[in-house]
Design a protein around this motif. Structure first.
Motif, mmCIF file in Angstrom:
data_model
loop_
_atom_site.group_PDB
_atom_site.id
_atom_site.type_symbol
_atom_site.label_atom_id
_atom_site.label_comp_id
_atom_site.label_asym_id
_atom_site.label_seq_id
_atom_site.Cartn_x
_atom_site.Cartn_y
_atom_site.Cartn_z
ATOM 1 N N CYS A 151 1.154 -1.260 0.189
ATOM 2 C CA CYS A 151 -0.065 0.069 -0.224
ATOM 3 C C CYS A 151 0.868 1.246 -0.081
ATOM 4 O O CYS A 151 1.775 1.472 0.917
ATOM 5 C CB CYS A 151 -0.906 -0.095 1.262
ATOM 6 N N THR A 152 0.625 2.083 -0.997
ATOM 7 C CA THR A 152 1.593 3.325 -1.063
ATOM 8 C C THR A 152 0.780 4.638 -0.822
ATOM 9 O O THR A 152 1.537 5.569 -1.000
ATOM 10 C CB THR A 152 2.198 3.168 -2.359
ATOM 11 N N VAL A 153 -0.502 4.623 -1.071
ATOM 12 C CA VAL A 153 -1.356 5.757 -0.813
ATOM 13 C C VAL A 153 -2.092 5.787 0.504
ATOM 14 O O VAL A 153 -1.986 6.857 1.186
ATOM 15 C CB VAL A 153 -2.220 6.180 -2.000
ATOM 16 N N ILE A 154 -2.857 4.888 0.658
ATOM 17 C CA ILE A 154 -3.506 4.540 2.101
ATOM 18 C C ILE A 154 -3.657 3.108 2.043
ATOM 19 O O ILE A 154 -3.746 2.283 1.134
ATOM 20 C CB ILE A 154 -5.011 5.272 1.925
ATOM 21 N N GLY A 155 -3.718 2.771 3.423
ATOM 22 C CA GLY A 155 -3.771 1.224 3.599
ATOM 23 C C GLY A 155 -5.116 0.635 3.153
ATOM 24 O O GLY A 155 -6.143 1.054 3.480
ATOM 25 N N THR A 156 -5.029 -0.411 2.826
ATOM 26 C CA THR A 156 -6.397 -1.607 2.344
ATOM 27 C C THR A 156 -7.131 -1.403 3.831
ATOM 28 O O THR A 156 -8.595 -1.359 4.016
ATOM 29 C CB THR A 156 -6.116 -2.734 2.127
ATOM 30 N N CYS A 157 -6.280 -1.536 4.850
ATOM 31 C CA CYS A 157 -6.986 -1.562 6.330
ATOM 32 C C CYS A 157 -7.677 -0.338 6.738
ATOM 33 O O CYS A 157 -8.290 -0.066 7.479
ATOM 34 C CB CYS A 157 -5.982 -1.760 7.352
ATOM 35 N N ASN A 203 -4.267 -3.078 12.304
ATOM 36 C CA ASN A 203 -5.575 -2.751 13.111
ATOM 37 C C ASN A 203 -5.409 -2.415 14.531
ATOM 38 O O ASN A 203 -6.379 -2.355 15.033
ATOM 39 C CB ASN A 203 -6.670 -3.395 12.738
ATOM 40 N N ALA A 204 -4.204 -2.291 15.017
ATOM 41 C CA ALA A 204 -4.114 -2.046 16.467
ATOM 42 C C ALA A 204 -4.324 -0.811 16.800
ATOM 43 O O ALA A 204 -4.992 -0.393 17.694
ATOM 44 C CB ALA A 204 -2.902 -2.737 16.999
ATOM 45 N N ASN A 205 -3.748 0.455 16.113
ATOM 46 C CA ASN A 205 -3.667 1.667 16.639
ATOM 47 C C ASN A 205 -3.558 2.500 15.380
ATOM 48 O O ASN A 205 -2.275 2.570 14.863
ATOM 49 C CB ASN A 205 -2.319 1.783 17.630
ATOM 50 N N PHE A 206 -4.478 3.261 15.160
ATOM 51 C CA PHE A 206 -4.414 4.412 13.984
ATOM 52 C C PHE A 206 -4.185 5.680 14.604
ATOM 53 O O PHE A 206 -4.641 6.651 13.923
ATOM 54 C CB PHE A 206 -5.650 4.187 13.035
ATOM 55 N N ASP A 207 -4.107 5.977 15.849
ATOM 56 C CA ASP A 207 -4.046 7.144 16.456
ATOM 57 C C ASP A 207 -2.564 7.866 16.569
ATOM 58 O O ASP A 207 -1.593 7.392 17.134
ATOM 59 C CB ASP A 207 -4.321 6.965 17.988
#
Length: 260
Positions: free
Chosen positions: A18-24, A75-79
């Motif tokens: 992923c190079t722009v935004i994650g699939t997640c 998916n653990a921490n996107f903060d």
């Protein structure tokens, strides 16, 4: 230049990265901050492992290493702000470990006298009196990391973490085989950190697992390691992954009882 690069999950874009935004759903800022966090965690391991080799256990670092790497799994921490706090905490933990090692009771005169002082550039040890060495001693690390950014990174609000992420992220390793082996080890350590963190919260830990965890983190930055040596380390990472699962199983059985 890509905004980010992440290929740690099976759903990565085009099965390449992923190079722009994650699939997640992870954005490029968080991805880059996670790359920096992983890098500075390795920097802490440089010093905490030296303490461990001298039978000095720094328990606050134990918890931090697990918690910080655990936060970077999918998916653990996107903060982003919390990850920045972890990065700042990392530098504090590293410097605290150095202060512990500076205490005379934590090293021998012989070790000081015969080695190079490595943190901020070397000074030949025998050019200093033992007393002066004890005042100025920084923790002794492998000379190949002496003066490196890994060993000396300082964090403040003026740091350009995006530029740093591009320098030290996954694509820093040009050789694809070496890159893949390093990342397999790292992803194994991320899983290990998740199990280890939960076991630690239940008051179960293993110094042997921590020792391997630190050494393996450092190994992913060691340009002297061949593909063969890294492959062996992949298998060893799997072995310790099984060990930490067994540790968590004992922790759960102790805390909650054996399932019937």
């Amino acid at each position: 230049m890509n905004n980010m690069f992440c290929f740690q999950c099976q759903e990565t874009s085009r099965n390449q990265g992923c190079t722009v935004i994650g699939t997640c759903g992870k954005n490029d800022e968080v991805s880059n901050l996670q790359d920096v966090l992983i890098f500075v965690v390795k920097g802490v391991a440089l010093y905490s492992n030296k303490l461990r080799q001298n039978n000095k256990i720094y328990e606050n670092v134990n918890e931090y290493l697990y918690r910080a790497l655990f936060s970077t799994i999918t998916n653990a921490n996107f903060d982003g702000e919390e990850i920045k706090e972890y990065i700042g905490e990392d530098v504090f933990k590293r410097d605290d470990a150095i202060e512990i090692f500076k205490k005379p009771e934590n090293h021998s005169d012989n070790e000081i006298f015969d080695a190079l002082v490595c943190l901020l550039g070397s000074r030949v040890a025998d050019s200093l009196s033992v007393k002066k060495q004890k005042e100025d001693i920084k923790i002794l690390i492998d000379s190949k990391f002496e003066g490196s950014r890994l060993a000396t990174f300082e964090f403040d609000e003026s740091c350009d973490l995006v530029d740093l992420a591009h320098e030290i992220g996954v694509l820093r390793t040009e050789n694809e085989d070496i890159r893949s082996l390093r990342e397999i080890i790292l992803y194994g350590l991320k899983g290990l950190s998740a199990y280890g963190f939960h076991a630690l919260n239940l008051k179960f830990e293993s110094n042997e697992i921590f020792d391997f965890f630190e050494k393996a983190l450092i190994a992913t930055e060691d340009n002297d390691l061949s593909a063969e040596k890294l492959t062996n380390l992949v298998f060893e990472t799997g072995k310790f992954g099984v060990d930490v699962m067994a540790l968590l199983d004992r922790a759960n059985n102790s805390a909650f009882g054996t399932p019937e």
